[in-house]
Design an enzyme around this catalytic site. Structure first.
Site, mmCIF file in Angstrom:
data_model
loop_
_atom_site.group_PDB
_atom_site.id
_atom_site.type_symbol
_atom_site.label_atom_id
_atom_site.label_comp_id
_atom_site.label_asym_id
_atom_site.label_seq_id
_atom_site.Cartn_x
_atom_site.Cartn_y
_atom_site.Cartn_z
ATOM 1 N N GLU A 238 0.836 -1.218 0.000
ATOM 2 C CA GLU A 238 0.000 0.000 0.000
ATOM 3 C C GLU A 238 0.866 1.261 0.000
ATOM 4 O O GLU A 238 1.790 1.420 0.799
ATOM 5 C CB GLU A 238 -1.001 0.040 1.170
ATOM 6 C CG GLU A 238 -2.000 1.194 1.063
ATOM 7 C CD GLU A 238 -2.693 1.293 -0.301
ATOM 8 O OE1 GLU A 238 -2.121 1.905 -1.219
ATOM 9 O OE2 GLU A 238 -3.804 0.730 -0.444
ATOM 10 N N ASP A 314 -7.000 0.039 -3.487
ATOM 11 C CA ASP A 314 -8.059 1.062 -3.518
ATOM 12 C C ASP A 314 -8.918 0.947 -4.768
ATOM 13 O O ASP A 314 -9.571 1.887 -5.170
ATOM 14 C CB ASP A 314 -7.432 2.449 -3.430
ATOM 15 C CG ASP A 314 -6.416 2.693 -4.546
ATOM 16 O OD1 ASP A 314 -6.269 1.814 -5.440
ATOM 17 O OD2 ASP A 314 -5.756 3.753 -4.524
ATOM 18 N N HIS A 480 -4.101 -3.206 -38.940
ATOM 19 C CA HIS A 480 -4.060 -2.470 -40.204
ATOM 20 C C HIS A 480 -5.095 -1.363 -40.121
ATOM 21 O O HIS A 480 -6.180 -1.538 -39.546
ATOM 22 C CB HIS A 480 -4.298 -3.391 -41.412
ATOM 23 C CG HIS A 480 -5.625 -4.056 -41.445
ATOM 24 N ND1 HIS A 480 -6.701 -3.543 -42.132
ATOM 25 C CD2 HIS A 480 -6.065 -5.193 -40.854
ATOM 26 C CE1 HIS A 480 -7.738 -4.349 -41.979
ATOM 27 N NE2 HIS A 480 -7.380 -5.353 -41.203
#
Ligand code: AHR
Ligand code: AHR
Length: 516
Positions: A238, A314, A480
C-alpha cells in the site's frame, strides 16, 4: 494328478487375484494421495486459507467447483469443476455451455473450504467501468492454455477487470504471518496500477502504508523497480510497490518474463520475501529476503485480510495481466515448502498447447497473415520497402510480392516466450514498431529493437486467428488501418487507435505462406 494340477492352478490364480487386488488397492491409495500445492503447504504447517484457480484443483482430493461462468445469451450460470479429484478443469464443459455465445467468469471459488471466493470487485477509492462502479468480469475464453495436455482457461485481466472478497475468513490481519504464490502470464502486463493478487483493505480504499500485502506483477516504476525494463515481481504493501528493502530501486529484483511465471510474496513480523521462477521447469530464486522496507508505516504491518485479483487495494483498475492459480496461507511458509510447491507446479505441465498462444505461430515456421476485416479478407500483412502495410495477394501475384507477404516466425527477440517476424524476402529484417507505426528494419542488436520487434500471440480478438500484442506496449496490438500497419489500442489519440472495427483489424488468420 490332473485334478491336483487343476486345484494348484486355481490356488495360484486365486493368489494372483489377491495380489492384483492388492496392487489395485495400492495404486488406488497412491492416486488418492496425489498432492496438490495446498497439501504441500499443509504438510509444512502453513495451510492454505484461500486457493483460487480456473485451471486445476489445488488439493489432491478436491472435486468441488473451480469457477463459475455466465453466458450472455440467457444469463445462465454454470459451475466448472475438475475432470477428476485433484485434476485439471473441465474446459469442455465450459465450451459446450458457452457455444455460440460469450461467457464471463463470475466466481473463482475458494478450494480451501473457507469460502474465500473471488467475485466482481465493487467500487472503492476508484470506480470500475461496469454499472454501479463495479469492475468488469473477465472474458472466460481469452486465456486458453493446456495443463498436463488438457485444455484450460486462465483469468484474462484487461484494464478495468477486477475480483475481490472484502469479507474473508482466516486470512492474515495486522502483523500476522502469511505466504502466497500465483502463476501469471509473464508476457502480459503493463505499467498501470496494479495487477495484484493477495491481501488488501476490506473497504476497497487506501487505508495507509502497511494495510496491504499482495503480489504485484508488471512494469510500473512509480514506486519500486528492479534491474532492466521490467516486468518485475514486487510486493504491494500500500502506497508502495517494493522490490526490496529500499523504496525505488533494488538491484536484486530482476526483470522476469517467463510465459508461465511463479511469483511469491510472504511476510511475517519485520521480515518478508520475494521469490519467483519459471512455472514450467526449474526451481525458485529469491529476489529479496529481509527486514520490512526503509520507509515508515510498514513495520508492524496493518494487514486487513481482504483478497484482490487484478487491481490495487483502492480498486485502481489500470493494470492488465493473466492469472492461472494462486493461494494464500496462514503462517510464513518455509523456502523448502515453497520449493516443493514449485516442483508440483512444474509437474502439472502448464503449456501454450500447439504453437505459441495456441495460434499456430511456432518459431521456425513461415506464415502469411491474412486480414479478417470484411473490407480486406484478400489482404495480407506485407512490406513495401521498409513500410509495413497490407496488400492483396493472389495466385497470380509476383514471387516478390508473395515473399513480401511471407514471414518466418522467430522466437521473440525481446522475450523468447513470444515471437518476432522476419521477412521471408529480406533475412535479418524484422517487423518492428517505431512511434507506433510498423516498419521492416534490420535487427540492430539493441534492446529497444528487440522489444519493438516482439509480439505475444493471443487468440484473435474477433474469434478468428491470432492477435499480436506488443511486448513493450502491452495494450497495443498489430493493426491495419487504411492499409498501413500500426500497433494500436482503442484509447489512444492517434487516428489508428479508432475503436471502429478494432477487433477485426487486429485479428489475423495464420495462413500457409505465399512463399515458403
Ligand atoms: O501500493 C500501490 C497502490 O497504491 C495500491 O495498490 C493502491 O491501493 C494505491 O493506489
Ligand atoms: O512505437 C512506440 C515506440 O516509439 C517504440 O518503442 C520506440 O522505438 C519509439 O520511440
Amino acid at each position: 494328478m490332473a485334478r491336483q494340477r487343476g486345484m494348484r492352478r486355481l490356488r495360484v490364480a486365486a493368489a494372483l487375484g489377491s495380489l492384483v487386488a492388492g496392487l489395485l488397492v495400492t495404486v488406488g491409495t497412491s492416486q488418492a494421495a496425489t498432492q496438490g500445492p495446498c497439501d504441500i503447504y499443509a504438510s509444512g504447517g502453513t495451510p492454505c486459507v484461500a486457493a483460487h484457480s480456473t485451471t486445476r484443483a489445488l488439493y489432491g482430493s478436491y472435486t468441488g467447483s473451480l469457477y463459475q461462468v455466465r453466458r450472455s445469451s440467457d444469463s445462465a450460470t454454470r459451475d466448472i469443476g475438475p475432470l477428476g479429484a485433484g485434476g485439471v478443469a473441465d474446459a469442455g464443459a465450459q465450451d459446450s455451455f458457452c457455444a455460440n455465445t460469450t461467457c464471463l467468469i463470475t466466481v473463482i471459488y475458494d478450494q480451501s473450504g473457507r469460502n474465500n471466493r473471488l467475485t466482481q470487485a465493487p467500487p472503492g477509492g476508484f470506480n470500475g467501468p461496469a454499472p454501479g462502479g463495479y469492475d468488469n468480469l473477465a472474458n472466460a475464453t481469452a486465456a486458453p492454455i493446456t495443463v498436463g495436455g488438457h485444455k484450460a482457461y486462465g483469468v484474462y485481466v484487461a484494464p478495468g477487470t477486477g475480483y475481490r472478497n472484502n469479507n474473508t475468513n482466516g486470512v492474515a490481519t495486522g502483523d500476522q504471518p502469511e505466504g502466497m504464490y500465483a502463476i501469471f502470464d509473464g508476457t502480459h502486463y503493463n505499467g498501470g496500477c496494479c495487477f495484484d493478487y493477495g491481501n488488501a483493505e476490506r473497504n476497497s480504499r487506501d487505508n495507509g502504508n502497511g494495510t496491504m500485502e499482495a503480489i504485484y506483477f508488471g512494469n510500473i516504476k512509480v514506486w519500486g523497480y528492479g534491474t532492466g525494463n521490467g516486468p518485475w515481481i514486487m510486493a504491494d504493501l500500500e502506497n508502495g510497490l517494493f522490490s526490496g528493502i529500499n523504496p525505488g530501486y533494488n538491484a536484486n529484483d530482476p526483470s522476469i518474463g517467463h510465459r508461465f511465471l511463479t511469483a511469491i510474496v510472504k511476510g511475517e513480523p519485520n521480515h518478508w520475501a520475494i521469490r519467483g521462477g519459471n512455472a514450467q521447469s526449474g526451481g525458485l530464486s529469491t529476489f529479496y529476503n529481509g527486514a520490512r522496507p526503509n520507509a515508515s508505516g510498514y513495520n508492524p504491518m496493518k494487514k486487513e485480510g481482504a483478497i484482490i485479483l487484478g487491481i490495487g487495494g483502492d480498486n485502481s483498475v489500470g493494470a492488465r495481466g493473466t492469472f492461472y492459480e494462486g493461494v494464500m496461507t496462514s503462517g510464513y511458509p518455509s523456502d523448502a515448502t515453497e520449493n516443493a510447491v514449485q516442483a508440483n507446479i512444474a509437474a502439472a505441465g502448464y503449456s501454450t498447447g500447439s504453437g505459441s498462444g495456441g495460434t499456430g505461430l511456432t518459431p521456425g515456421s513461415t506464415v502469411s497473415l491474412r486480414a479478417t476485416t470484411a473490407c480486406c479478407t484478400g489482404r495480407y500483412l506485407h512490406h513495401t520497402g521498409s513500410t509495413v502495410d497490407t496488400a492483396v495477394i493472389a495466385g497470380g501475384s509476383s514471387s516478390t510480392e508473395k515473399g513480401n507477404a511471407s514471414w518466418t516466425v522467430r522466437a521473440g527477440l525481446g522475450n523468447s516466450s513470444c515471437v518476432s517476424f522476419e521477412s521471408r524476402n529480406t533475412s535479418g529484417q524484422y517487423l518492428r514498431h517505431r512511434n507506433f507505426q510498423l516498419y521492416l528494419n534490420a535487427n540492430d542488436g539493441g534492446s529497444t529493437f528487440a522489444q519493438d520487434a516482439t509480439f505475444c500471440p493471443e487468440p484473435g480478438r474477433n474469434g478468428q486467428g491470432a492477435s499480436l500484442r506488443s511486448v513493450n506496449y502491452g495494450d497495443r496490438y498489430v493493426r491495419h488501418y487504411v492499409n498501413l500497419g500500426y500497433i494500436a489500442n482503442t484509447s489512444g489519440s492517434n487516428t489508428f487507435d479508432s475503436p471502429t472495427l478494432f477487433d477485426d483489424d487486429v485479428s489475423w488468420v495464420v495462413a500457409s505462406p505465399w512463399a515458403s
